[in-house]
Design an enzyme around this catalytic site. Sequence first.
Site, PDB file in Angstrom:
ATOM      1  N   ALA A 411     -35.168   2.676  -9.000  1.00 35.32           N
ATOM      2  CA  ALA A 411     -35.305   3.391 -10.274  1.00 35.32           C
ATOM      3  C   ALA A 411     -35.429   2.331 -11.367  1.00 35.32           C
ATOM      4  CB  ALA A 411     -34.084   4.268 -10.512  1.00 35.32           C
ATOM      5  N   GLU A 412     -36.636   2.182 -11.893  1.00 32.97           N
ATOM      6  CA  GLU A 412     -36.902   1.060 -12.807  1.00 32.97           C
ATOM      7  C   GLU A 412     -36.165   1.211 -14.137  1.00 32.97           C
ATOM      8  OE1 GLU A 412     -39.133   2.560 -10.908  1.00 32.97           O
ATOM      9  OE2 GLU A 412     -39.732   0.937  -9.564  1.00 32.97           O
ATOM     10  N   PHE A 436     -42.757  -4.730  -9.059  1.00 34.92           N
ATOM     11  CA  PHE A 436     -44.190  -4.917  -9.333  1.00 34.92           C
ATOM     12  C   PHE A 436     -44.473  -4.449 -10.757  1.00 34.92           C
ATOM     13  CE2 PHE A 436     -44.090  -4.305  -4.745  1.00 34.92           C
ATOM     14  CZ  PHE A 436     -44.992  -5.241  -4.266  1.00 34.92           C
ATOM     15  N   ILE A 440     -43.550  -0.742 -13.534  1.00 33.74           N
ATOM     16  CA  ILE A 440     -42.598  -0.994 -14.620  1.00 33.74           C
ATOM     17  C   ILE A 440     -42.506   0.213 -15.564  1.00 33.74           C
ATOM     18  CG2 ILE A 440     -44.178  -1.996 -16.336  1.00 33.74           C
ATOM     19  CD1 ILE A 440     -42.058  -4.265 -16.695  1.00 33.74           C
ATOM     20  N   HIS A 482     -51.044  -2.530  -6.993  1.00 34.72           N
ATOM     21  CA  HIS A 482     -50.334  -3.792  -6.761  1.00 34.72           C
ATOM     22  C   HIS A 482     -51.142  -4.933  -7.380  1.00 34.72           C
ATOM     23  CE1 HIS A 482     -48.680  -1.160  -3.606  1.00 34.72           C
ATOM     24  NE2 HIS A 482     -47.580  -1.860  -3.756  1.00 34.72           N
TER      25      HIS A 482
END
Length: 681
Positions: A411-412, A436, A440, A482
């Site tokens: 969980a960013e 990555f 974000i 990615h």
Amino acid sequence: MPKTAAKAKPGLSNEQILAAYRIMVLSRKTEDKCSIILRQSKGGSFQISGPGHEAALAAAAMVFRPGQDWSICHYRDLTYALGLGVTAEEIFTGFMAREGDPASGSRQMPSHFGHKALRIISKSSCVGTQFLQAAGRGTGIKHDKADEVVYVSAGDATCAEGEFHEGLNWATIHKTPVVFHIEDNGYGISTHWSQQRAQPLMEWVSGYRNLARFNPDGCDLFESYDAFKAAHEYARSGKGPAIVISKVVRLWGHSSSDNRKKYMTDAQIAEESKRDPIALLRAWIIDNGLADEAELVALEAQVKNEIDAAAERAEAKPFPAPQTAATHVLYEGEDNALRPRPGVEYKPASLGEPVVMIDAINRALHEEFERDEHLVCWGQDVQDGKGGVFGATTGLSTKFGTERVFNSPLAEATVIGTALGYSYKPGRKAVVEIQFGDYIFPAFEQIVNEVATARYRSNNNWPAPMVIRVPVGGYIQGAMYHSQCIEATFATRPGMMIAMPSNAADAKGLLKAAIRGQDPVLFMECKNLYRQERAKSPEPDKDYVLPFGIGRVVREGNAVTVVTWGNTVNICLDAAMELSSRGIEIELIDLRTILPWDKDLVFKSLKKTNRCMVVHEEQMTMGFGAEISARIMEEAFDLLDAPVKRVAALDSFCPYSKPLENAVLPQASWVIEAAKKLVKW
Ligand SMILES: Cc1ncc(C[n+]2csc(CCOP(=O)(O)OP(=O)(O)O)c2C)c(N)n1
């Protein structure tokens, strides 16, 4: 007046009850006064207030310890703030947007409480972000082994934000000493709670292990006091966090711009008025003989006089000087490892064996964690055995322990919000990893609205320098999710610094500056360069710190100044060699950092070449090249013999298949073509 004596079990002395009543009256009369001031147009333009919430908040303020416990407050928490020790004069100062407001220096709207000495952490306007920050501050308390608790509050509708559950998740995993206070008045502006969730809040949070739950009548001082006392004790005991869900009423509209009659019936409004906590406590005091009518009238009159005098003193204060409007965006002191000192040349004292970039980053982390015992790191998979999906954090948890270095939930927003909460205490810093750049964005709000604004919105009282490391970029067949470059997206916001190194030595020196510096940093690592031979460099010694904003001339030339950073440095170098064989010598500048970027170095080079090209991996439209180009046009137009040229990714997404990827991301051949055209201009 209804009698509540039978229901209440005080457990409080008469003096405490009367003191609580006084604070509640002080709070209500301050709100009344603010409404008058608003109509008089004395500097403020907005009011958001807490009538109906006073009993729960007065009770909380009797339990939490000013200057010892930490608080992040809901905008309806005036009673709590006054109870902890904020003065009415301070409140009016902020309300009339004057100089000397301790919450934000009148940079934020009123009711965004903040007070350094009382440990009330500045709150932004974003509802929900505070839960994660509180959870992370709780982690800091555990690290310090301190007898401290965090109070964090919000309205009930705010619990529909994911960060509410993320905050509970973190706090219950780590058993952090946090008391969540939800002031359940049943509405989020005009939306009834039944449109926010399918069940009452108590049921909704029932699945969290380690969470102590309390559900007092928030209009009843005594029930509320018992709940907060028990919640505070539970949180202090180390068993886990607690939640107090106070059933309150919102006696006024959501704000001065709201009219309850648009979404509530007259009968509903009348029903809520019967639960006015001040009227209830007043009746209880008289019924139980703590004071008679005349004594209460005298007390209320005395409070009103105090308030009028406080408002007058606040009104006499000047407005903040316009020259200060943009101060405290970043740290302004001299002692900032992120800022170069005039006349100093930044070179390593010694160089070791060549290392690849990922190892240089890993060494920098190890050395800095050794140097500062208060650094912590979390992120997805950062702990050993994995040590990060790219290996950047390998060995850290083994060496420094899983109290300091551990895996976060996936969980960013959690990673960033908790890191911010941890870093609010001076001398404590989180150096966290987002796995990555492409992922974000769930943390975008925490980064741009919280981390980046912390210093500014608190008028320098609650800066929270921290480091966010994030692998970015393509050229690896990483496809759409990615491969993303994100530097310009974040560079549109002030309040942070951004690095994007192209080689191992720079990465090590810049990361050390980020860790030792006074500002929040987004540290972007090109994953394509992590193990690339061409990004290898002899390893600088452990004291090598490279401040931000110092570009590097990679290759000298006189035909065109080529400005770039990150992955495209080597692409431009390839182009430079090819162009040199055709007699065109470009001057190649690696900016290393884009916030700040080394304008002086670029302008100096332009004096020689009179032509400029900016090359970057992020897309052309609104890429950072647009900013550089605009600055050159504005400030150095007379140095130009040709328009500034940009070479950048197509305004597309980055596809998987190699021929497609090559067609989207900048190539050496693109730079060569552009340079040839530029010199012919
Ligand atoms: C992230 C975010 N979304 C929307 C808003 C606008 N907004 C401010 S207060 C509010 C309602 C909050 O209701 P609740 O949490 O129940 O608190 P109450 O006002 O009832 O005390 C909204 C939607 C905001 N400030 N932040």
